[in-house]
Design a protein around this motif. Sequence first.
Motif, PDB file in Angstrom:
ATOM      1  N   VAL A 188     -16.612  28.816 -12.323  1.00  0.00           N
ATOM      2  CA  VAL A 188     -17.775  29.088 -11.474  1.00  0.00           C
ATOM      3  C   VAL A 188     -18.658  27.846 -11.358  1.00  0.00           C
ATOM      4  O   VAL A 188     -19.215  27.564 -10.294  1.00  0.00           O
ATOM      5  CB  VAL A 188     -18.564  30.288 -12.026  1.00  0.00           C
ATOM      6  CG1 VAL A 188     -19.846  30.512 -11.227  1.00  0.00           C
ATOM      7  CG2 VAL A 188     -17.700  31.548 -11.979  1.00  0.00           C
ATOM      8  N   LEU A 189     -18.772  27.088 -12.443  1.00  0.00           N
ATOM      9  CA  LEU A 189     -19.532  25.835 -12.367  1.00  0.00           C
ATOM     10  C   LEU A 189     -18.919  24.908 -11.324  1.00  0.00           C
ATOM     11  O   LEU A 189     -19.640  24.286 -10.528  1.00  0.00           O
ATOM     12  CB  LEU A 189     -19.538  25.151 -13.735  1.00  0.00           C
ATOM     13  CG  LEU A 189     -20.191  23.764 -13.781  1.00  0.00           C
ATOM     14  CD1 LEU A 189     -21.670  23.847 -13.446  1.00  0.00           C
ATOM     15  CD2 LEU A 189     -19.982  23.112 -15.147  1.00  0.00           C
ATOM     16  N   GLY A 190     -17.584  24.808 -11.310  1.00  0.00           N
ATOM     17  CA  GLY A 190     -16.925  23.981 -10.301  1.00  0.00           C
ATOM     18  C   GLY A 190     -17.228  24.453  -8.890  1.00  0.00           C
ATOM     19  O   GLY A 190     -17.382  23.643  -7.970  1.00  0.00           O
ATOM     20  N   LEU A 191     -17.354  25.772  -8.712  1.00  0.00           N
ATOM     21  CA  LEU A 191     -17.659  26.320  -7.383  1.00  0.00           C
ATOM     22  C   LEU A 191     -19.038  25.903  -6.896  1.00  0.00           C
ATOM     23  O   LEU A 191     -19.245  25.715  -5.689  1.00  0.00           O
ATOM     24  CB  LEU A 191     -17.585  27.850  -7.423  1.00  0.00           C
ATOM     25  CG  LEU A 191     -16.202  28.504  -7.504  1.00  0.00           C
ATOM     26  CD1 LEU A 191     -16.347  30.014  -7.625  1.00  0.00           C
ATOM     27  CD2 LEU A 191     -15.355  28.156  -6.297  1.00  0.00           C
ATOM     28  N   VAL A 192     -19.994  25.787  -7.814  1.00  0.00           N
ATOM     29  CA  VAL A 192     -21.365  25.500  -7.388  1.00  0.00           C
ATOM     30  C   VAL A 192     -21.679  24.005  -7.378  1.00  0.00           C
ATOM     31  O   VAL A 192     -22.728  23.606  -6.858  1.00  0.00           O
ATOM     32  CB  VAL A 192     -22.385  26.238  -8.287  1.00  0.00           C
ATOM     33  CG1 VAL A 192     -22.147  27.736  -8.240  1.00  0.00           C
ATOM     34  CG2 VAL A 192     -22.321  25.752  -9.722  1.00  0.00           C
ATOM     35  N   LEU A 193     -20.788  23.190  -7.932  1.00  0.00           N
ATOM     36  CA  LEU A 193     -21.029  21.749  -7.916  1.00  0.00           C
ATOM     37  C   LEU A 193     -20.875  21.188  -6.509  1.00  0.00           C
ATOM     38  O   LEU A 193     -20.116  21.698  -5.688  1.00  0.00           O
ATOM     39  CB  LEU A 193     -20.064  21.035  -8.864  1.00  0.00           C
ATOM     40  CG  LEU A 193     -20.315  21.212 -10.360  1.00  0.00           C
ATOM     41  CD1 LEU A 193     -19.239  20.488 -11.162  1.00  0.00           C
ATOM     42  CD2 LEU A 193     -21.701  20.698 -10.747  1.00  0.00           C
ATOM     43  N   LYS A 194     -21.598  20.095  -6.245  1.00  0.00           N
ATOM     44  CA  LYS A 194     -21.529  19.414  -4.959  1.00  0.00           C
ATOM     45  C   LYS A 194     -21.024  17.981  -5.194  1.00  0.00           C
ATOM     46  O   LYS A 194     -21.067  17.475  -6.325  1.00  0.00           O
ATOM     47  CB  LYS A 194     -22.907  19.392  -4.296  1.00  0.00           C
ATOM     48  CG  LYS A 194     -23.405  20.785  -3.895  1.00  0.00           C
ATOM     49  CD  LYS A 194     -24.753  20.702  -3.261  1.00  0.00           C
ATOM     50  CE  LYS A 194     -25.194  22.039  -2.666  1.00  0.00           C
ATOM     51  NZ  LYS A 194     -24.774  23.228  -3.398  1.00  0.00           N
ATOM     52  N   PRO A 195     -20.540  17.311  -4.156  1.00  0.00           N
ATOM     53  CA  PRO A 195     -20.013  15.941  -4.327  1.00  0.00           C
ATOM     54  C   PRO A 195     -21.004  15.003  -5.018  1.00  0.00           C
ATOM     55  O   PRO A 195     -20.597  14.149  -5.814  1.00  0.00           O
ATOM     56  CB  PRO A 195     -19.727  15.497  -2.891  1.00  0.00           C
ATOM     57  CG  PRO A 195     -19.451  16.765  -2.152  1.00  0.00           C
ATOM     58  CD  PRO A 195     -20.356  17.798  -2.772  1.00  0.00           C
ATOM     59  N   GLU A 196     -22.288  15.178  -4.731  1.00  0.00           N
ATOM     60  CA  GLU A 196     -23.265  14.263  -5.335  1.00  0.00           C
ATOM     61  C   GLU A 196     -23.347  14.414  -6.849  1.00  0.00           C
ATOM     62  O   GLU A 196     -23.746  13.472  -7.549  1.00  0.00           O
ATOM     63  CB  GLU A 196     -24.655  14.461  -4.715  1.00  0.00           C
ATOM     64  CG  GLU A 196     -25.154  15.877  -4.699  1.00  0.00           C
ATOM     65  CD  GLU A 196     -24.868  16.600  -3.388  1.00  0.00           C
ATOM     66  OE1 GLU A 196     -25.687  17.475  -3.024  1.00  0.00           O
ATOM     67  OE2 GLU A 196     -23.849  16.278  -2.743  1.00  0.00           O
ATOM     68  N   HIS A 197     -22.985  15.578  -7.370  1.00  0.00           N
ATOM     69  CA  HIS A 197     -22.990  15.748  -8.822  1.00  0.00           C
ATOM     70  C   HIS A 197     -21.944  14.847  -9.484  1.00  0.00           C
ATOM     71  O   HIS A 197     -22.182  14.286 -10.555  1.00  0.00           O
ATOM     72  CB  HIS A 197     -22.725  17.215  -9.186  1.00  0.00           C
ATOM     73  CG  HIS A 197     -23.827  18.130  -8.776  1.00  0.00           C
ATOM     74  ND1 HIS A 197     -23.617  19.288  -8.050  1.00  0.00           N
ATOM     75  CD2 HIS A 197     -25.176  18.060  -8.964  1.00  0.00           C
ATOM     76  CE1 HIS A 197     -24.761  19.893  -7.832  1.00  0.00           C
ATOM     77  NE2 HIS A 197     -25.725  19.162  -8.371  1.00  0.00           N
TER      78      HIS A 197
END
Length: 376
Positions: A188-197
């Motif tokens: 789920v963390l991977g789902l909410v991450l964005k490229p800028e992270h």
Amino acid sequence: MFHADTPAGQNEQSKQNEKSELTKPRDAFFDNAKYLAILLVAIGHSWEPLKGGDRVLQGLYLVVYSFHMPAFIVISGYFSRSFDMSPARLKRLLTGVALPYILFEIAYSLFGRYANDDPHQRITLLDPLYLTWFLCALFIWRLTTPIWKLVRHPLPIALGIAMLASCTPDMTDDFDLQRLAQFLPYFVLGLVLKPEHFVWVRRRAARVLSVPVFVSALAVGYWAVPRMNAGWVYHHDSAQEFGAPWWAGPVMMLLMFGCSLLLTAGFYSWVPGRTTWFTALGAGTLYGYLLHGFLIKGAGYAGLYDHAWLHRPYGVALVTALAATAVTLLCTPPVRRVFRSMIEPDMEWAFKRDAAEPARDRTRLERPVVREKVGV
């Protein structure tokens, strides 16, 4: 024009997303991260029969196992963000995850029965064997992706589910649900991450900070060897099954999640973003993941780990080098060509074709096809 909220509009948006994925070039950073992560997975598996009473190796083992699968799973979640239950994505889920799970679950069961001369080894799709748990989990996680994209606070909810699982000893073993639930927050963390992270974590400051983090982790790992049950890093059992009070499960779940995130971020910070000699191997990590288990298990069945000299430092170094070399070779194009029919089968014959499919096929012929990343 279709309205975005109508079924037709959603279908049109899905087609546009698929077209953009086909033309988008692969990111060298993620391929590098996937290759380096599978390297750690294979090395960790090769250490398992050797760690015995070696406290240093056991400490290293704990540290590696604290973040190598979380690093994998976060990337899997990140590349599942576009999953939307469209026919094309469901086909890829069935052919790229479900079918390999079935085939390798059977293959590992037969390998254990005949190579290990174990007539009690049965074939069942309900109890994932050895490495196959990840495919089973990925299939279920990806099916739930639309739910996580819908709710307002997906990560706290996923953490709550993991914490509840960690103190629920009666949870069924079918489909390895205990491990699936406890590793869910990383997906789920991977789902909410964005490229800028990922850009932020690769800054020089992050690399500098990762050094004391890993040094501290190694020290804690060495300290924890005689004091902590190594089973906590597998996320396979509840607290009560370790003989601990129920409240230790949620507490350890949060502590392990925090430690794993720090180590995963430190790992990502050192992954090169440029194209390297192993970047192309990142596209074949699913092959390395599923196939290297036969080498590790086969060596154990053959009694190769029984040689005393392998348990000494130079023996461990040799086994580590052999595991790294083997999994690297298993990710190469020749191996992928041989096993593609099992791991990435083309099963268009098994699915219905919609009326617009011929037109889309003609469009695809005009551009190079990039397969959707599975995450390993």
